[in-house]
Design a protein around this motif. Structure first.
Motif, PDB file in Angstrom:
ATOM      1  N   LYS A 277       0.836  -1.199   0.000  1.00  0.00           N
ATOM      2  CA  LYS A 277       0.000   0.000   0.000  1.00  0.00           C
ATOM      3  C   LYS A 277       0.870   1.248   0.000  1.00  0.00           C
ATOM      4  O   LYS A 277       2.063   1.197   0.284  1.00  0.00           O
ATOM      5  CB  LYS A 277      -0.914   0.028   1.230  1.00  0.00           C
ATOM      6  N   ARG A 278       0.237   2.355  -0.283  1.00  0.00           N
ATOM      7  CA  ARG A 278       0.919   3.638  -0.189  1.00  0.00           C
ATOM      8  C   ARG A 278       0.991   4.077   1.268  1.00  0.00           C
ATOM      9  O   ARG A 278       0.212   3.631   2.119  1.00  0.00           O
ATOM     10  CB  ARG A 278       0.176   4.705  -0.999  1.00  0.00           C
TER      11      ARG A 278
ATOM     12  N   GLU B 212      -1.170   9.108   0.517  1.00  0.00           N
ATOM     13  CA  GLU B 212      -2.599   8.863   0.338  1.00  0.00           C
ATOM     14  C   GLU B 212      -3.402  10.148   0.482  1.00  0.00           C
ATOM     15  O   GLU B 212      -4.365  10.383  -0.254  1.00  0.00           O
ATOM     16  CB  GLU B 212      -3.095   7.825   1.352  1.00  0.00           C
TER      17      GLU B 212
ATOM     18  N   GLU C 267      -5.261   4.333  -1.849  1.00  0.00           N
ATOM     19  CA  GLU C 267      -4.263   3.426  -1.272  1.00  0.00           C
ATOM     20  C   GLU C 267      -3.580   2.552  -2.319  1.00  0.00           C
ATOM     21  O   GLU C 267      -2.621   1.852  -1.994  1.00  0.00           O
ATOM     22  CB  GLU C 267      -4.904   2.529  -0.208  1.00  0.00           C
ATOM     23  N   HIS C 268      -4.014   2.575  -3.566  1.00  0.00           N
ATOM     24  CA  HIS C 268      -3.399   1.743  -4.601  1.00  0.00           C
ATOM     25  C   HIS C 268      -2.061   2.330  -5.019  1.00  0.00           C
ATOM     26  O   HIS C 268      -1.936   3.523  -5.292  1.00  0.00           O
ATOM     27  CB  HIS C 268      -4.322   1.636  -5.813  1.00  0.00           C
ATOM     28  N   LEU C 269      -1.055   1.451  -5.139  1.00  0.00           N
ATOM     29  CA  LEU C 269       0.290   1.889  -5.508  1.00  0.00           C
ATOM     30  C   LEU C 269       0.446   2.060  -7.017  1.00  0.00           C
ATOM     31  O   LEU C 269       1.033   3.033  -7.485  1.00  0.00           O
ATOM     32  CB  LEU C 269       1.317   0.877  -4.998  1.00  0.00           C
TER      33      LEU C 269
ATOM     34  N   PHE D 122       4.029   4.568 -10.367  1.00  0.00           N
ATOM     35  CA  PHE D 122       4.069   4.078  -8.990  1.00  0.00           C
ATOM     36  C   PHE D 122       4.000   5.285  -8.061  1.00  0.00           C
ATOM     37  O   PHE D 122       4.815   6.200  -8.153  1.00  0.00           O
ATOM     38  CB  PHE D 122       5.331   3.262  -8.754  1.00  0.00           C
TER      39      PHE D 122
ATOM     40  N   CYS E 181       4.243   5.909  -4.685  1.00  0.00           N
ATOM     41  CA  CYS E 181       4.825   6.029  -3.342  1.00  0.00           C
ATOM     42  C   CYS E 181       6.285   5.602  -3.419  1.00  0.00           C
ATOM     43  O   CYS E 181       6.636   4.681  -4.170  1.00  0.00           O
ATOM     44  CB  CYS E 181       4.075   5.164  -2.330  1.00  0.00           C
TER      45      CYS E 181
ATOM     46  N   SER F 278       9.861   3.929  -2.272  1.00  0.00           N
ATOM     47  CA  SER F 278      10.206   2.680  -1.581  1.00  0.00           C
ATOM     48  C   SER F 278      10.657   2.913  -0.150  1.00  0.00           C
ATOM     49  O   SER F 278      10.598   1.997   0.677  1.00  0.00           O
ATOM     50  CB  SER F 278      11.306   1.946  -2.356  1.00  0.00           C
TER      51      SER F 278
ATOM     52  N   GLY G 118       4.584   2.842   4.571  1.00  0.00           N
ATOM     53  CA  GLY G 118       4.276   2.218   3.292  1.00  0.00           C
ATOM     54  C   GLY G 118       5.189   1.037   3.056  1.00  0.00           C
ATOM     55  O   GLY G 118       5.224   0.083   3.841  1.00  0.00           O
ATOM     56  N   MET G 119       5.983   1.105   1.982  1.00  0.00           N
ATOM     57  CA  MET G 119       6.920   0.008   1.690  1.00  0.00           C
ATOM     58  C   MET G 119       8.058  -0.042   2.685  1.00  0.00           C
ATOM     59  O   MET G 119       8.589  -1.116   2.976  1.00  0.00           O
ATOM     60  CB  MET G 119       7.447   0.150   0.265  1.00  0.00           C
TER      61      MET G 119
END
Length: 379
Positions: free
Chosen positions: A164-165, A170, A183-185, A227, A229, A231, A236-237
């Protein structure tokens, strides 16, 4: 006159409340005054309005819930059985249609916003920047086929979590788009038929677009992904490596092909790609295999600790960088070999032996060298 106005006002009934209409409707149904065809038409119309006001899919509802605001929501019928696996497979599968992905070669300059490394099989890109992905098939897939994109974590301890982001991106207005869940990356740009899904079982996010036949004179069809967000974003990630999985699926939900590649969203894609490639080349062969997820070619590595082996006949290889250093170490090794040759022995396996006094070499002048015991008490 006033009495008449008062009586007329008292005869007027208040407007019907929300409870009054169902009562009147029941009275009409009970009295059999309504035409049956008209009653059926009104009932269907009322049910359609209820479905429109309260759709069957919510943000996380349905086996493969469609985001309500996505454009072209009625243009593509996507089954929900293909993303319900808890751990999606990342193995490449070309299938009978030879499904392949390719990327434009942009180099590692600082100005690039998206670059792909063939050695690492990894895409480096900036947040929100367009990343063209070229799709190629050997033969045309069935009509109604579509391509699904989904992100998963690479490490086993994180693979069950949904990518998720972060909360900051968001809520950021500059990174939001109408009809796209916050919330979609992964997003698709320039395609009005893109649909965003959330699996009811695994909660994983995916974006789906219909497969497009390449234009005349071209072998590829291009998809523009982005993309949304970084890394390294906390929440998030959080610096956890991810993979993007692209699948070619039929209208019935049958998997026709699968491809995957690593993704890193960063501020300077060219620099990060160059550093990762250099680190991979410098790493030992076994370490490269570990990074790639494959076992070492020569089996488990045996680490030799310094001082554990006392056998001087063993031969070792030393890699030296630079000609000057190599020549210096070669001189040291030659000196040690010369010393062993002067001692008249090969490198011993045990402690070094003392030389005998009878083997003392004679001086170059021809005079006999005086030994301490033979000189008597003189100094």
């Amino acid at each position: 006159m006033g009495e008449m106005e008062q009586s007329s006002d008292s005869d007027v009934e208040p407007p019907m409340s929300s409870e009054t209409f169902p009562e009147l409707w029941n009275m009409i149904e009970g009295s059999n005054l309504m035409n049956p065809d008209l009653e059926e038409a009104l009932t269907l119309n009322w049910q359609a309005q209820e479905e429109f006001l309260d759709p069957p899919f919510a943000q996380e509802g349905g086996n493969n819930a469609l985001w309500p605001g996505a454009e072209g929501a009625l243009s593509l019928d996507v089954p929900g059985g293909t993303t319900s696996s808890t751990v999606p497979s990342t193995e490449d599968y070309a299938g009978e249609y030879s499904f392949e992905l390719m990327f434009e070669q942009t180099g590692t300059a600082k100005s690039v916003t998206c670059t792909y490394s063939r050695d690492l099989k990894k895409l480096f890109c900036q947040l929100g920047k367009t990343c063209p992905v070229l799709v190629k098939v050997g033969s045309s897939p069935p009509e109604g086929s579509f391509i699904r994109a989904m992100a998963v974590y690479m490490k086993s301890e994180h693979v069950a979590e949904v990518v998720k982001r972060c909360p900051h991106h968001e809520r950021a207005p500059e990174y939001r788009e109408d009809g796209v869940p916050a919330e979609h990356l992964i997003r698709v740009e320039g395609n009005k038929h893109a649909q965003y899904y959330s699996d009811m079982n695994t909660k994983r996010h995916s974006v789906v677009i219909p497969y497009e036949t390449p234009q005349v004179g071209s072998e590829f069809s291009t998809i523009l992904y982005s993309f949304m967000c970084n890394s390294s974003c906390m929440g998030g990630m959080n610096r956890r490596p991810i993979q993007a999985i692209l699948t070619l699926e039929s209208q019935e939900g049958k998997l026709l092909g699968r491809r995957s590649f690593g993704v890193r969203v960063c501020a300077c894609p060219g620099r990060d790609r160059r550093m990762e490639e250099e680190n991979t080349r410098k790493a030992p062969r076994g370490e490269r295999s570990k990074r790639a997820g494959a076992p070492p070619e020569n089996g488990p590595e045996k680490k030799l600790m310094a001082g554990t082996s006392k056998n001087t006949e063993d031969t070792y290889t030393l890699e030296i960088k630079g000609l000057e250093r190599y020549q210096m170490f070669k001189m040291i090794n030659d000196a040690l070999e010369f010393r062993d040759a002067q001692e008249g022995r090969k490198p011993s396996k045990g402690p070094q032996k003392t030389r005998k006094r009878g083997n003392v070499p004679a001086p170059c002048s021809g005079k006999r060298l005086l030994v301490k015991d033979e000189a008597g008490g003189s100094n």
